[in-house]
Design an enzyme around this catalytic site. Structure first.
Site, PDB file in Angstrom:
ATOM      1  N   ASN A   1       0.689  -1.056   0.019  1.00 47.97           N
ATOM      2  CA  ASN A   1      -0.210   0.148   0.052  1.00 47.97           C
ATOM      3  C   ASN A   1       0.940   1.125  -0.106  1.00 47.97           C
ATOM      4  O   ASN A   1       2.151   1.254   0.316  1.00 47.97           O
ATOM      5  CB  ASN A   1      -0.843   0.009   1.318  1.00 47.97           C
ATOM      6  CG  ASN A   1      -2.221  -0.294   0.731  1.00 47.97           C
ATOM      7  OD1 ASN A   1      -2.802   0.205  -0.010  1.00 47.97           O
ATOM      8  ND2 ASN A   1      -2.930  -1.569   1.409  1.00 47.97           N
TER       9      ASN A   1
ATOM     10  N   ASP B   1      -2.410   2.233   5.455  1.00 46.88           N
ATOM     11  CA  ASP B   1      -2.965   1.998   4.334  1.00 46.88           C
ATOM     12  C   ASP B   1      -2.444   3.118   3.244  1.00 46.88           C
ATOM     13  O   ASP B   1      -1.360   3.175   3.260  1.00 46.88           O
ATOM     14  CB  ASP B   1      -4.408   1.873   4.505  1.00 46.88           C
ATOM     15  CG  ASP B   1      -5.135   1.428   3.104  1.00 46.88           C
ATOM     16  OD1 ASP B   1      -4.898   1.348   2.063  1.00 46.88           O
ATOM     17  OD2 ASP B   1      -6.255   0.669   3.425  1.00 46.88           O
TER      18      ASP B   1
END
Length: 290
Positions: A153, A201
């Site tokens: 990510n 993330d």
């Protein structure tokens, strides 16, 4: 460490299963709903209603604009990297995960200041070490840059493009890599580790070099100084923030969220949130930009 006191509000309503890849492009927010294969935009027109630009029949992880070609995108989609026309027709540059040992899809991606597109991959079943990071050069060639990670990510870049931040969400680690002029890593270190629950993330770097990180599963955004110190936490009213975007004009942090895997009443999950901040970042870089 500071706890950010400005409340998060709904900036654009939505019920996206897996909103991701928030980028500021030509004065509007661009983002995806990954598993639905949708590319969406939100324009500052008072209503801020998400509008579908195109839809693919494969997961759409992230896009970046193509330099000099309005309405065209480079995309991390399905098992590879594609150029997309305004009607959503893909021209595949490479599908490096097509024949992976376990089913794997492309995930988040972004262009660096040199016009190269970087995107990670992730196995559907969470097989450890099955994810990779790819770089697509302006000539359309696709290169595996890092492997041995699981859910790749981020990626995010410092202003000069020579520092890469990338998260292995499954491990809870954010890595920082130095790059040579061709985009090859010359050094890699652990920049930060999320230890208080949740996973790093989507990320972005502001104009002062601070890294802003959506923390999936913990309902916060973290802000880190360039030395890796966590210096601010922004609480959110939903547990699954997925990506962050600083508006270039300043004053707003936009945050995509997801309702994937949540049960019962999901509240604002799937909407785009906004928080008032004192920070700016450049608009999304374009693929192939000089």
């Amino acid at each position: 460490m500071n706890r950010h006191e400005s409340p998060a509000d709904i900036w654009a309503d939505g019920d996206h299963e897996l909103g991701e890849g928030a980028r500021w492009v030509d004065g509007r927010l661009i983002y995806v709903d990954i598993l639905a294969g949708r590319l969406l935009e939100v324009v500052e027109d008072g209503r801020r209603t998400p509008r579908e630009l195109l839809r693919l029949d494969v997961p759409l992880g992230a896009v970046a604009p193509v330099y000099g070609r309005p309405g065209h995108w480079i995309a991390a989609a399905g098992t590879g990297i594609a150029l997309l026309t305004p009607d959503g027709r893909p021209e595949w540059l490479a599908r490096p995960e097509e024949h992976s040992p376990v089913p794997t899809r492309m995930n988040d991606g972004v262009c660096d200041p040199h016009g190269r597109f970087w995107a990670g991959s992730m196995p559907y079943d969470g097989t450890l070490g099955a994810g990779s990071l790819y770089r697509t050069d302006p000539d359309g060639s696709v290169h595996r840059v890092l492997d041995g990670m699981t859910i790749v990510n981020g990626p995010a870049f410092a202003a000069d493009g020579d520092l890469l931040y990338v998260a292995d969400s499954a491990a809870g680690v954010i890595h920082r890599c130095t790059l040579d002029r061709d985009g090859n890593p010359t050094g890699r270190e652990e920049f930060a580790r999320v230890t208080a629950g949740g996973s790093p993330d989507g990320m972005t770097v502001d104009d002062t070099g601070r890294l802003w990180v959506a923390v999936w599963g913990h309902g916060v955004v973290h802000r880190y100084r360039p030395d890796g110190t966590l210096d601010a936490t922004i609480p959110l009213p939903t547990p699954q923030p997925t990506s962050v975007c600083l508006v270039p004009e300043g004053g707003r942090l936009l945050i995509t969220t997801a309702r994937h895997g949540l049960t019962g009443a999901t509240g604002v999950a799937g909407a785009v949130l906004a928080v008032t901040v004192d920070a700016t970042a450049p608009a999304a870089r374009a693929f192939g930009a000089p």
